[in-house]
Design an enzyme around this catalytic site. Sequence first.
Site, mmCIF file in Angstrom:
data_model
loop_
_atom_site.group_PDB
_atom_site.id
_atom_site.type_symbol
_atom_site.label_atom_id
_atom_site.label_comp_id
_atom_site.label_asym_id
_atom_site.label_seq_id
_atom_site.Cartn_x
_atom_site.Cartn_y
_atom_site.Cartn_z
ATOM 1 N N PHE A 169 41.640 -6.462 3.711
ATOM 2 C CA PHE A 169 42.343 -5.816 4.773
ATOM 3 C C PHE A 169 42.309 -6.830 5.748
ATOM 4 C CE2 PHE A 169 41.872 -3.718 9.059
ATOM 5 C CZ PHE A 169 43.038 -3.040 9.042
ATOM 6 N N GLN A 170 43.683 -7.199 6.215
ATOM 7 C CA GLN A 170 44.057 -7.996 7.287
ATOM 8 C C GLN A 170 43.737 -9.594 7.074
ATOM 9 O OE1 GLN A 170 42.359 -6.789 11.234
ATOM 10 N NE2 GLN A 170 44.524 -5.734 11.403
ATOM 11 N N GLU A 203 50.214 -11.962 20.307
ATOM 12 C CA GLU A 203 49.830 -12.947 20.170
ATOM 13 C C GLU A 203 51.035 -14.135 20.223
ATOM 14 O OE1 GLU A 203 49.413 -10.435 18.386
ATOM 15 O OE2 GLU A 203 47.186 -10.311 17.767
ATOM 16 N N MET A 263 74.766 -17.769 23.934
ATOM 17 C CA MET A 263 74.935 -18.902 23.543
ATOM 18 C C MET A 263 75.611 -18.595 22.024
ATOM 19 S SD MET A 263 74.743 -22.088 23.973
ATOM 20 C CE MET A 263 73.568 -23.067 24.783
ATOM 21 N N LYS A 312 34.506 -14.411 9.408
ATOM 22 C CA LYS A 312 33.723 -13.597 10.421
ATOM 23 C C LYS A 312 32.097 -14.006 10.003
ATOM 24 C CE LYS A 312 33.472 -9.028 12.029
ATOM 25 N NZ LYS A 312 34.079 -7.575 11.898
HETATM 26 C C1 LIG Z 1 63.554 -16.188 18.279
HETATM 27 C C2 LIG Z 1 65.201 -16.396 18.084
HETATM 28 N N1 LIG Z 1 66.095 -15.902 17.543
HETATM 29 C C3 LIG Z 1 67.379 -16.138 17.535
HETATM 30 C C4 LIG Z 1 67.832 -17.432 18.270
HETATM 31 C C5 LIG Z 1 69.317 -17.695 18.024
HETATM 32 N N2 LIG Z 1 69.783 -17.981 19.506
HETATM 33 C C6 LIG Z 1 69.883 -19.079 20.151
HETATM 34 S S1 LIG Z 1 70.546 -18.838 21.603
HETATM 35 C C7 LIG Z 1 70.592 -17.172 21.183
HETATM 36 C C8 LIG Z 1 71.112 -16.417 22.477
HETATM 37 C C9 LIG Z 1 70.201 -16.298 23.707
HETATM 38 O O1 LIG Z 1 70.815 -15.016 24.355
HETATM 39 P P1 LIG Z 1 70.033 -14.879 25.657
HETATM 40 O O2 LIG Z 1 68.476 -14.893 25.715
HETATM 41 O O3 LIG Z 1 70.556 -13.503 26.370
HETATM 42 O O4 LIG Z 1 70.571 -16.196 26.745
HETATM 43 P P2 LIG Z 1 72.058 -16.658 27.076
HETATM 44 O O5 LIG Z 1 72.551 -17.443 25.936
HETATM 45 O O6 LIG Z 1 72.865 -15.275 27.322
HETATM 46 O O7 LIG Z 1 71.883 -17.324 28.330
HETATM 47 C C10 LIG Z 1 70.330 -16.859 19.967
HETATM 48 C C11 LIG Z 1 70.227 -15.418 19.572
HETATM 49 C C12 LIG Z 1 66.626 -18.148 18.964
HETATM 50 N N3 LIG Z 1 67.103 -19.347 19.463
HETATM 51 N N4 LIG Z 1 65.466 -17.657 18.896
#
Ligand SMILES: Cc1ncc(C[n+]2csc(CCOP(=O)(O)OP(=O)(O)O)c2C)c(N)n1
Lengths: 586, 212
Positions: free
Chosen positions: A135-136, A73, A496, A185
């Site tokens: 449920f749900q 979803e 990042m 529902k």
């Molecule tokens: C759902 C979610 N969980 C955690 C984060 C925290 N976060 C921000 S950037 C990042 C790294 C992203 O890694 P990747 O997708 O491999 O991209 P890269 O930075 O290596 O290009 C994380 C963990 C987020 N933005 N979203």
Amino acid sequence: MSESANPAADAAEDEEASADATTVAPANGAAAVVAALESADVETAFGVQGGAIMPVYDALYSSSIEHVTMAHEQGAAHAADAYGVVTGTPGVCLATSGPGATNLVTGIADASMDSDAMLALTGQVPSHMVGSDAFQETDTTGVTAPITKHNYFASDSKTVGDVVGEAFALAEVGRPGPTLVDLPKDVSFGETDRAPKLPEAPARSKPDPEADAEEVEAAASVIERAEKPLCLFGGGVVKGDATDEARAFAREHGIPVVTTMPGIGSFPEDDDLCLSWAGMHGTGYANMAISHTDCLIAVGTRFDDRLTGGVDTFAPGADVVHVDIDPAEISKNVHADYPVVGDAGTVLEQLEVAMERSPDAKEWCEQCTAWREEYPMDYAVDADEPVKPQFVVEAFDAATGDDAIVTTGVGQHQMWAAQYWTFTEPRTFVSSHGLGTMGYGLPGAIGARLAADDDREIVCFDGDGSFLMTIQELSVAVRENLDITVVVLNNEYIGMVRQWQDAFFEGRHMASEYDWMPEFDKLAEAFGARGFRIDSYDEVADVVGEALAYDGPSVVDAHIDPRENVYPMVSSGGANGEFALTEDQL
Amino acid sequence: MAGPRPDERPQPTARRNAQGIRIDPDAEAEPAQRTAVISALVDHEPGVLSRVSGLFSRRQFNIESLTVGPTTVEGHARITLVIHETEPGIDQAKKQLGKLKPVIALGELGDNAVRSELVLLKVRGDEPDKVHAITEMYEGRTLDAGPRTITVEITGHERKIDDAVDAFRQFGIIEISRTGQTALERGDSPTTPGEEPGHSAATDDATPNYDD
Ligand SMILES: Cc1ncc(C[n+]2csc(CCOP(=O)(O)OP(=O)(O)O)c2C)c(N)n1
């Protein structure tokens, strides 16, 4: 999409049913829901089946609406969001009660943060069981109240169609946003013979597009007098379809333009007046311009902290003219010296009429050009070293047209895509801005693909970490044979995070090393998509060509320089003009 | 990349305060907080109170009290909110509240508005005469009097309630329940913009007319 083995028979049946839909009144609440969607001209909806939403799906069986079954979803919500961004009308997603509804939550929150119009329909346990921990059962309206523009608990089969129509219309009126209708529902099953009213937002939710004439006069005169005027175009310019007016305004008066990240595409980045986007990883010249302007004409932006850094140092010498359709955005984060409440396009036209002369900004424009030369966006290409991600982005940009659509996950790859792709058209950069949701890229690409004309390329730049979060949607892209190209900028890090650990946590790479990544090209093949791999510069051109030429989903596993970091960087809470160009400047 | 280092670049010296307002560095002052009474006319539908209170907690507005009840117009309710915030905070609270779909109209009440609060106080019953005297003094009512406890009701302006609570302390307050303020604009001025005070009741038979 029908799941039947006999598409021809289905098509005939669909035609019959849609002819019927206009003449025959709905039989039950669910049919009224679908009738409301049809009268809102909904063509595509994304979702996953389940107990409490089954009546609605049953009504969709004989509808002309194309239903795209997603793998999760969250994917349905992101796909609907991106579909809405590209088409400019609300995307629709469906889910069952409980886990179906909670799985939508991230996507709804994402749409909410980016002011994206979207309608979510969720099943709910029968009314008499609500509140019994059935449920749900989940309190879906309770859970989604803070992340929707408004949500509805449908309580009557006779009016449920009206409610859905209203929710759809409300999502796109004024400042767009997601709305939700929770459908017990029994309400879906309950008999009704009433055709729903035409979708219409409540009168008091419709803002006046025109701004107060005095506010416009005041803003016009401060702009005329400015010596260092600067336009700041935000997502509101794109969402409000005001790019023509915005472009005309800046060009007419020779005012340099910076955009926010959601505002990318509002002004062509290859135009001499454009300084690209400002903020944490925006260009040095955009951030210098923000720091030194004496009159900031901000249109359709909410001054997110990723844009402003610390508000104390944000455009500190500027008179702020703030144009927004949502009065609550005025002076929320940055005080507006000249507030102008109204629709972006309408207000820009009003300003145009009110301004008697252009500001004298020749010297300022020269200064901006000088900054552009002083802080260019570049990177080093060394043939013996791993491929730089920026190079991959530029290669795809060069091989695609101006109307190609880019979607992204969240992380370094998102920033490189935003920095090194030259965007010239609105609604071509489809990303998760405000919420920053890893996993947005692939379902976003699916939504964008279904929204866009067939001849437009859809390229998703993803990170290895982000791709893994919603990778299951590849099965949907294969089933529907969607022509999309996913480019995984694979650094085997959640990069990042690694960048921040290097900068602010003395290089302790706690839980950010992802050296257990699957081989994405092979995984793509396992899903039934085409897989490509890039390890060196001399493979780039061929792979770009082949992946784009392939008529179906393809995944390019681009192994990039794992040490590459994103610059420029304004440290969080810092001053825009004090961006770092290298780690030792942080 | 080229270009001077951050510390070698020309940087502006001006500043903004935490509200994003440009400041004169010599005259920077903490923005003062004040109390605002906001009246919102809302659709009387399930969930409206939780939407309003959820909005206030989510945005960290400093809420003092919140009361709600139906009006003379069927399907309408009035929510009275008292908040203690800075000027920009009050402005933001009003604008955010105004965005909620069930909110029909809202206004901030002036100092002149009629405001009232109700408190129930349960005190020890050792000195019933003295308790009675204080109750009379504050024009209150005795709701329950037993051998061990006396429960009284006082209504009025917040300050009067505060004073009354203070006065009852001498007996030992066992329990207390305050409603929070409710308020109406004085005279012909509507409490929320566009509201027509009282007229609806006279024209609509279905709604109770409190003058009867
Ligand atoms: C759902 C979610 N969980 C955690 C984060 C925290 N976060 C921000 S950037 C990042 C790294 C992203 O890694 P990747 O997708 O491999 O991209 P890269 O930075 O290596 O290009 C994380 C963990 C987020 N933005 N979203």
